[in-house]
Design a protein around this motif. Structure first.
Motif, PDB file in Angstrom:
ATOM      1  N   ARG A  23      -9.225   8.821 -10.863  1.00 50.00           N
ATOM      2  CA  ARG A  23      -8.643   7.508 -10.592  1.00 50.00           C
ATOM      3  C   ARG A  23      -9.592   6.622  -9.796  1.00 50.00           C
ATOM      4  O   ARG A  23     -10.406   7.094  -9.018  1.00 50.00           O
ATOM      5  CB  ARG A  23      -7.308   7.613  -9.859  1.00 50.00           C
TER       6      ARG A  23
ATOM      7  N   VAL B  75     -11.734   8.926  -6.554  1.00 51.57           N
ATOM      8  CA  VAL B  75     -11.856  10.368  -6.752  1.00 51.57           C
ATOM      9  C   VAL B  75     -11.915  10.585  -8.260  1.00 51.57           C
ATOM     10  O   VAL B  75     -11.653   9.655  -9.033  1.00 51.57           O
ATOM     11  CB  VAL B  75     -10.653  11.155  -6.163  1.00 51.57           C
TER      12      VAL B  75
ATOM     13  N   LEU C 197       1.697  11.163   0.950  1.00 58.57           N
ATOM     14  CA  LEU C 197       0.668  10.598   1.798  1.00 58.57           C
ATOM     15  C   LEU C 197      -0.651  11.351   1.707  1.00 58.57           C
ATOM     16  O   LEU C 197      -1.709  10.758   1.543  1.00 58.57           O
ATOM     17  CB  LEU C 197       1.182  10.619   3.235  1.00 58.57           C
ATOM     18  N   TYR C 198      -0.577  12.667   1.800  1.00 57.86           N
ATOM     19  CA  TYR C 198      -1.814  13.441   1.842  1.00 57.86           C
ATOM     20  C   TYR C 198      -2.410  13.654   0.456  1.00 57.86           C
ATOM     21  O   TYR C 198      -3.502  14.146   0.333  1.00 57.86           O
ATOM     22  CB  TYR C 198      -1.576  14.796   2.522  1.00 57.86           C
ATOM     23  N   ASP C 199      -1.644  13.340  -0.561  1.00 63.07           N
ATOM     24  CA  ASP C 199      -2.152  13.539  -1.905  1.00 63.07           C
ATOM     25  C   ASP C 199      -2.940  12.303  -2.317  1.00 63.07           C
ATOM     26  O   ASP C 199      -2.426  11.419  -2.986  1.00 63.07           O
ATOM     27  CB  ASP C 199      -0.998  13.797  -2.874  1.00 63.07           C
ATOM     28  N   ILE C 200      -4.217  12.256  -1.887  1.00 64.97           N
ATOM     29  CA  ILE C 200      -4.993  11.049  -2.145  1.00 64.97           C
ATOM     30  C   ILE C 200      -5.447  10.969  -3.595  1.00 64.97           C
ATOM     31  O   ILE C 200      -6.097  10.017  -3.992  1.00 64.97           O
ATOM     32  CB  ILE C 200      -6.207  10.940  -1.212  1.00 64.97           C
ATOM     33  N   ARG C 201      -5.131  11.986  -4.390  1.00 61.83           N
ATOM     34  CA  ARG C 201      -5.527  11.939  -5.801  1.00 61.83           C
ATOM     35  C   ARG C 201      -4.446  11.369  -6.699  1.00 61.83           C
ATOM     36  O   ARG C 201      -4.622  11.248  -7.899  1.00 61.83           O
ATOM     37  CB  ARG C 201      -5.915  13.346  -6.281  1.00 61.83           C
ATOM     38  N   THR C 202      -3.301  11.050  -6.150  1.00 62.62           N
ATOM     39  CA  THR C 202      -2.233  10.492  -6.986  1.00 62.62           C
ATOM     40  C   THR C 202      -2.685   9.195  -7.635  1.00 62.62           C
ATOM     41  O   THR C 202      -3.412   8.405  -7.053  1.00 62.62           O
ATOM     42  CB  THR C 202      -0.977  10.063  -6.187  1.00 62.62           C
ATOM     43  N   VAL C 203      -2.202   8.991  -8.822  1.00 63.21           N
ATOM     44  CA  VAL C 203      -2.462   7.740  -9.518  1.00 63.21           C
ATOM     45  C   VAL C 203      -1.223   6.875  -9.341  1.00 63.21           C
ATOM     46  O   VAL C 203      -0.115   7.297  -9.661  1.00 63.21           O
ATOM     47  CB  VAL C 203      -2.729   8.001 -11.013  1.00 63.21           C
ATOM     48  N   LYS C 204      -1.411   5.692  -8.783  1.00 66.00           N
ATOM     49  CA  LYS C 204      -0.258   4.789  -8.650  1.00 66.00           C
ATOM     50  C   LYS C 204       0.084   4.232 -10.026  1.00 66.00           C
ATOM     51  O   LYS C 204      -0.802   3.959 -10.825  1.00 66.00           O
ATOM     52  CB  LYS C 204      -0.616   3.615  -7.729  1.00 66.00           C
TER      53      LYS C 204
ATOM     54  N   THR D  91       0.820  -1.224   0.000  1.00 67.14           N
ATOM     55  CA  THR D  91       0.000   0.000   0.000  1.00 67.14           C
ATOM     56  C   THR D  91       0.848   1.265   0.000  1.00 67.14           C
ATOM     57  O   THR D  91       0.330   2.370   0.126  1.00 67.14           O
ATOM     58  CB  THR D  91      -1.003   0.106   1.184  1.00 67.14           C
ATOM     59  N   ASN D  92       2.132   1.094  -0.127  1.00 68.81           N
ATOM     60  CA  ASN D  92       2.999   2.261  -0.012  1.00 68.81           C
ATOM     61  C   ASN D  92       2.764   3.266  -1.128  1.00 68.81           C
ATOM     62  O   ASN D  92       2.742   2.916  -2.289  1.00 68.81           O
ATOM     63  CB  ASN D  92       4.451   1.801  -0.050  1.00 68.81           C
ATOM     64  N   ARG D  93       2.556   4.513  -0.752  1.00 68.63           N
ATOM     65  CA  ARG D  93       2.352   5.545  -1.763  1.00 68.63           C
ATOM     66  C   ARG D  93       3.444   6.601  -1.689  1.00 68.63           C
ATOM     67  O   ARG D  93       3.237   7.768  -1.978  1.00 68.63           O
ATOM     68  CB  ARG D  93       0.976   6.174  -1.601  1.00 68.63           C
TER      69      ARG D  93
ATOM     70  N   LEU E 149      -4.424   7.233   5.606  1.00 70.01           N
ATOM     71  CA  LEU E 149      -4.329   7.583   4.183  1.00 70.01           C
ATOM     72  C   LEU E 149      -3.346   6.682   3.444  1.00 70.01           C
ATOM     73  O   LEU E 149      -2.669   7.110   2.520  1.00 70.01           O
ATOM     74  CB  LEU E 149      -3.910   9.054   4.015  1.00 70.01           C
TER      75      LEU E 149
ATOM     76  N   SER F  20      -2.305  18.602  -0.829  1.00 64.13           N
ATOM     77  CA  SER F  20      -1.372  17.705  -0.171  1.00 64.13           C
ATOM     78  C   SER F  20      -0.109  18.434   0.253  1.00 64.13           C
ATOM     79  O   SER F  20       0.635  17.957   1.071  1.00 64.13           O
ATOM     80  CB  SER F  20      -1.012  16.592  -1.136  1.00 64.13           C
TER      81      SER F  20
END
Lengths: 672, 570
Positions: free
Chosen positions: B396, B393, A100-107, A94-96, B408, B301
């Motif tokens: 994605r 969101v 961390l706070y950027d929940i909109r990032t696309v993995k 689950t590492n991003r 998170l 963020s």
């Protein structure tokens, strides 16, 4: 002895020839040939004017692995994995990363999509015992049912295989039998270390770039052979060492930082020779800039790197890259804001001023318009620069922004500089280092042209521009030692074992390392082995690396060494039971190193002066003297504004700076 | 005294780096996997008034709580804080703690004989006594059932460890060796942090150092005010419920109103239900943290991680409500639930103010905590491999498996190989569910199928918030993620019905779980047909669901999809 080093960059292919008898270097630079990189290699060796049959050693920096991963154009990888664990690569613990706070990032999508993740029955327990046997017929049946093509690759990844590699090895044999010619690798061979996500992902990356690397190196070797080269082809590896081509084909993932690591290896050498232990290296090429922070003559080595968002656990020098180089294209974003890079005009068509059909303005075009680059001399031996073409492509962009070509050109360079500055901040200020305490080491074709502007932003007071800055990474490749890292996870508590167990484990590894290096053509007298143990207190989760010199011959002494390092690192220790987790062995083939000879300048300042022209600095044109670097004698001082030209690079000395030619020919720039 | 912008940027980065370095030291030196692998802790630096100036490292639900703790300590020890002291505390009612298992270690930093700040960490302990091993006593109805309570205490006095106190702590835990090692790791990391801050002051001088700290907080405040000023003025409401009080099916609802006026935002929980019987009641520090992290994750963020950022945020949490419990209400679960519900409620309200940024709900966790002994040592095992899926969101899909919302994704899931080395467990499966994710233009995360043999008789602390009832809402036309399931199967094949919460003991058995999926974003009929086709090929959406929910049919030859607009709408 004649040594040849070649570094293939995104824009140029650089070569260096070193003659150990005369201690002389020769440099050459040709445009890269992305469609067929080997052609560029052959071209640059031709330019070095050396007889292939006479070359004793050929070392090569390759960027194929990196580019393949970053551009997502690797092989189709099939992963054969222990049943129940087909999603390990996508879960990725689950590492991003740090967002961390950027929940909109696309993995990034996993290297192996779910449809290519093939689960089979087999299981090894945590202690290495086999609890579910491999079913060979099942494997053959599964393989025959899959549309595996010749250019695909297969990664075999089983749980606890670092302890019990047999199942992976057996499946690899079956794959070779069923799918002849298909690239295959096992996780226990790529990284014999526990922690399955990290091991599997590194293995998948290895498979992803394996087929391309194999094709490229096989082709290169053949073509060099046809031209008479008789010795081994060596590749610069990410840990700052080098490896023979066979090994690079088997473990291409260890070459992803090949070129840049060569540059850092050369910078370390330069720093040691010149009493500069703390350097920030700034390697600006045509496509990107690589920066690295060197403290106390050591480059940081990490095995916790990511590439393009993917975990790669092979040991490598810690380098930060930014997509800004001489060929970076200037463009306007949706809000008409001027941007530079990361797209690059590359070698073909290259910047507009090359006259090869480039239609987008680049950093190089901007420098030419500012008169910082000379229109008369040529950048890479054979490319003549056309200032009118540069002006022409700047015009439409300038019109849109309401800027004159000149102001636009100035803005483009400033933006490129700002991007490099922020890459340096990430490895210095962000890590708690003040860049003002470092000397900037500028190389790469475009590094010395921008170094002073970068230094101004960071308030760095000194810059060293080495001899042959445009070919510095190629130089690094012949400076690097042959190096091979071995790791083995063997969990053992130090209480209640005999020290001979440690000794025996290393002896076995060393025996293998010796024979591997001998097989790679290293003289046994040149082999140096370094033992390191990964140790921790019993029950901890992270190991600390404890070097194990020959002087440590008991477990008590080993514990003492661990406690000491623990204290230094973490500010505390307790006398509690410890355990060994990993055995690490670095095997080096320590060959002779090139030496710079004393710089022989050909005369005084006036002799070196080529011309004078008006160059744009800080808002206006200033009359500026242009010098030929080859003709400047050691000890000569030049006050800015000045420009020092040589084949492969241009050094800019802005008005507030002074350049001094050092004893061995390196340029030291100092703020006046 | 003013500070030039370059120095300021360097100081801010230095402080963040120090906090991260402290965290790195914690991970590398701790004894229990909950610290060393999963990073259930945070390291922070506070100024001399107890205001957080950097919390670059740590899990989001610790975002705002640290300041409460340091301010409680300043009040309790006013005039008695000396160089080389180290303090410890945990109590949510007396000491600004968030919940009892999170212990705070705080080291005052002195430069030129003046207090300049604190180097601190807050970390979840392996066991602190109470009614169940592993800190989570799901049967608790009073804080006294949850473990040892610590007001601010001086653990190290002028460099000398108080052995009497150390012993007191160690006899109040089932895992004295782990606590011993972990506390040393915490203390060691604050030493490294303090030394680095002293070095910074030595470079800047006292006045410039203080000025830089103040300016860092002011800058963060300005950044956040600007963000708020871009929202429309008005009152935006949101609510979220939990379906149980840990004992029976009692609904408790959190109601929030966000009142935006220019550059200020008030987060008002008036109307929220009263505190509950079970241990999900939130402390004030925890509620603040949940609000801060909801805002920070929703908007930007890159906001600075310090208390200045939230200076303009007013939180109104009525005393006696589930978001501001009174003693002796139990609170241990609150950092996960009801923090999760608080974040969901705030996000739902924000979706009305800035809908394009809407975040679908994340699945609530279901994993149990099992505890037993290996040799002579007690261990506590979190079945983290059964973590749920996240919400979508715009742009994605939800993460198919991600940790608690309140982290998170910052809680790193353990490796199977490492877990099997450490514990008597054998894991058979950890793979994505089919049709678990909430449908949407952007699909919710799938959740996972988890299967493991627990090889020894163990005590189970159940925390099945995400079981039975779907827990991840959809937004803008997206749908709920599917609820979780948990089964325990004895060697003779008998299944055991497990409660949502509770503590029970069982012999060795097989655990089979399906974790909840995340919520979807937008109308599933608008999902890119190729994305649906990919989901079907990957086995995370069934052909039936593709047709019924997404309006996308597979072609008879299996090589593509039919997604003509007319068919999708029919």
């Amino acid at each position: 002895m004649l040594w040849v080093g070649v570094d293939v960059g995104g824009t140029f292919t650089d070569g260096v020839l070193y003659n150990s008898q005369t201690k002389e270097f020769m440099f050459a630079k040709v445009p890269s040939t992305p469609g067929d990189p080997a052609s560029g290699v052959i071209d640059v060796i031709k330019d070095l004017d050396v007889n292939m049959e006479a070359i004793d050693r050929f070392v090569h920096g390759v960027t194929i692995g990196t580019n393949t991963i970053l551009q997502h154009r690797g092989a189709k990888v099939w992963m054969i994995v222990t049943k129940g664990f087909g999603d390990v690569l996508e879960i990725a613990r689950t590492n991003r990363g740090h967002q961390l706070y950027d929940i909109r990032t696309v993995k990034p999508a996993p290297i192996v999509p779910r449809t290519q993740s093939i689960e089979i029955s087999e299981r090894v327990a945590y202690d290495g015992t086999e609890v579910l046997e491999l079913d060979e017929r099942e494997i053959r049946r599964v393989l025959r049912g899959l549309p595996i093509a010749e250019n695909d690759a297969i990664a075999i990844c089983f749980l606890h295989s670092y302890l019990h590699p047999k199942n992976e090895q057996r499946v690899a044999e079956i794959v070779r039998d069923e799918c002849p010619g298909v690239y295959v690798c096992t996780s226990s061979d790529v990284l014999a270390q526990f922690r399955e996500y990290e091991r599997f992902n590194t293995t998948a990356l290895n498979a992803y770039i394996g087929p391309l690397m194999a094709r490229y190196l096989t082709n290169l070797r053949n073509r060099l052979g046809e031209r008479g080269y008789r010795n081994g082809v060596f590749i610069t590896t990410s840990n700052g060492g080098s490896a023979p081509a066979e090994r690079a084909i088997r473990l291409p993932i260890s070459t992803v930082l090949s070129g840049p690591a060569g540059g850092v290896a050369a910078a370390l050498h330069l720093g040691r020779d010149n009493g500069l232990p703390n350097l920030i290296t700034c390697d600006m090429g045509g496509t990107s800039t690589d920066v690295c922070l060197v403290t106390d003559s050591e480059a940081p080595v990490t095995n916790e790197q990511f590439i393009g968002g993917y975990a790669n656990r092979t040991p490598q020098i810690e380098i930060n890259a930014v997509g800004a180089g001489g060929g970076s294209i200037a463009w306007l974003d949706a809000g008409d804001i001027l941007m530079v890079g990361p797209q690059s005009a590359g070698a073909n068509p290259g910047p507009a001023c090359y006259g090869q059909g480039g239609t987008s303005p680049t950093v190089t075009d901007a420098n030419l318009v500012l008169n910082r680059l000379s229109p008369d001399t040529s950048l890479a031996g054979r490319i003549a620069l056309d200032r009118n073409l540069a002006l022409e492509v700047l015009r439409p962009l300038g019109a849109k922004l309401g800027l004159k070509e000149l102001n636009l050109a100035d803005g483009i360079v400033q933006i490129a500089v700002a991007r490099m500055v922020s890459a340096i901040k990430q490895i210095s200020i962000t890590q708690g280092h003040d860049p003002r305490d470092f000397v900037l080491c500028a190389y790469g074709g475009a590094g010395p042209m921008h170094a002073a502007f970068i230094a101004d932003e960071l308030e760095i007071g000194r810059i060293i521009v080495p001899v042959g800055p445009g070919n510095f990474c190629a130089l690094g490749s012949i400076i690097s030692d042959v190096r091979r890292d071995y790791v083995s996870t063997r969990l053992m508590q130090t209480q209640g074992i005999a020290f001979s167990l440690v000794e025996d484990t290393f002896s076995q590894m060393e025996e293998k390392a010796q024979s591997d290096l001998l097989a790679e053509g290293i003289d046994h007298r040149e082999i140096e082995l370094r033992r390191v143990l990964g140790m921790r207190y019993v029950g901890q989760s992270w190991e600390l690396e404890v070097p194990l010199p020959g002087s440590i011959t008991s477990l008590e002494a080993l514990d003492e060494a661990f406690f000491k390092i623990y204290q230094r690192r973490f500010g505390q220790n307790i006398k509690a039971p410890t355990e060994i987790v990993t055995f690490r062995l670095a095997a080096l083939g320590r060959g002779e190193k090139p030496k710079f000879s004393k710089w022989r300048g050909l005369g005084g300042l006036e002799d070196a002066k080529l011309a004078e022209r008006d160059v744009y600095f800080g808002g206006s044109y200033l009359p500026t003297a242009i010098y030929d670097r080859q003709k400047l004698s050691a000890g000569v001082e030049i006050n800015g504004p000045a420009i020092i030209e040589e084949s492969g690079a241009t050094t800019i000395v802005p008005p507030a700076w002074r350049a001094v030619v050092q004893e061995f020919g390196h340029l030291m720039l100092e703020r006046r | 005294m003013s500070v030039d912008p370059i120095t300021l940027a360097i100081v801010q980065n230095r402080l963040d780096h120090i906090a991260r370095q402290m965290g790195w030291v914690m991970t590398r030196t701790a004894r229990s996997p909950i610290f060393s692998q999963s990073h259930d802790f945070s390291c922070f630096l506070a100024d001399r008034d107890g205001t957080i100036i950097s919390q670059a490292d740590g899990i989001p639900i610790h975002t705002g709580g640290g300041g409460f703790a340091i301010r409680a300590l300043l009040e309790a020890f006013s005039g008695e804080i000396e160089p080389d002291d180290v303090f410890i505390l945990n109590d949510p009612y007396e000491a600004g703690g968030n919940h009892l298992p999170d212990w705070v270690i705080a080291r005052p930093i002195f430069f030129e004989a003046q207090l300049v700040g604190f180097a601190c960490n807050r970390a979840h302990q392996s066991d602190i006594g109470g009614g169940a091993a592993g800190t989570y006593n799901a049967a608790a109805t009073e804080i006294f059932h949850e473990g040892i309570r610590l007001p601010p205490l001086k653990l190290v006095s002028k460099g000398a460890l108080r052995n009497d106190l150390w012993k007191l702590l160690k006899i109040n835990t089932r895992t004295p060796d782990l606590i011993d090692g972990d506390l040393r790791a915490m203390i060691g990391s604050t030493l490294i942090g303090a030394e680095a801050v002293i070095k910074l002051f030595a470079e800047l001088g006292l006045d410039k150092g203080f000025a830089a700290f103040a300016e860092i907080l002011d800058y963060a405040d300005r950044r956040f005010r600007k963000l708020i000023s871009e929202l429309p003025n008005g009152r935006f409401e949101g609510e979220e419920s939990t379906d149980n009080d840990c004992f029976s099916n009692v609904v408790t609802t959190i109601r929030v109103a966000l009142i935006v006026e220019g550059e200020k935002i008030t987060v008002d929980f008036t109307g929220t239900d009263p505190e509950m019987r079970g241990f999900k009641n939130s402390s004030l520090a925890n509620t603040h943290s949940a609000v801060y992290m909801a805002l920070a994750a929703y908007f930007e963020s890159k906001l600075p991680r310090n208390e200045g950022t939230f200076r303009s945020v007013d939180v109104i949490a009525p005393e006696g409500s589930v978001v501001n419990a009174r003693p002796p209400a139990p609170t241990t679960m609150c950092t996960v639930f009801v923090a999760h519900e608080v974040v969901h409620a705030v996000w739902k309200a924000l979706a009305k103010a800035a809908p394009e940024l809407a975040c679908a709900g994340w699945g609530k966790s279901i994993h149990s905590v099992t505890s037993s002994t290996k040799g002579k040592d007690r261990f506590v095992l979190y079945h983290w491999h059964a973590m749920p899926g996240g919400g979508a969101v715009s742009g994605r899909d939800g993460f198919n498996q991600i940790g608690h919302l309140i982290a998170l994704g910052g809680l790193t899931l353990p490796n199977v190989e490492n877990y099997e080395q450490l514990y008597p467990i054998k894991i058979h499966r950890q793979e994505f569910r089919c049709d678990g994710g909430g449908p949407g233009k952007f699909r919710g995360g799938t959740g996972v199928e988890y299967e493991a043999d627990v090889l020894v008789a163990s005590e189970y602390s159940f925390r099945g918030e995400g079981l039975e009832t779907p827990s991840a809402y959809g937004v803008n036309g997206g749908d709920w993620g599917v609820a979780g399931e948990l089964r325990l199967i004895l060697p003779n094949g008998d299944g055991i019905h497990t409660p949502k919460y509770g503590v029970q003991s069982f012999p060795a058995l097989k655990m089979v779980a399906r974790s909840p999926g995340g919520g979807g974003w937008g109308d599933p009929m608008e999902r890119d047909p190729l994305a649906v086709w990919n989901d079907v090929r990957n086995g995370v959406v069934s052909p039936a669901a593709a047709k019924q929910v997404y309006g996308v049919s597979l072609l008879a030859n299996g090589l593509g999809v039919d997604a003509s607009a007319a068919r999708r709408r029919n």
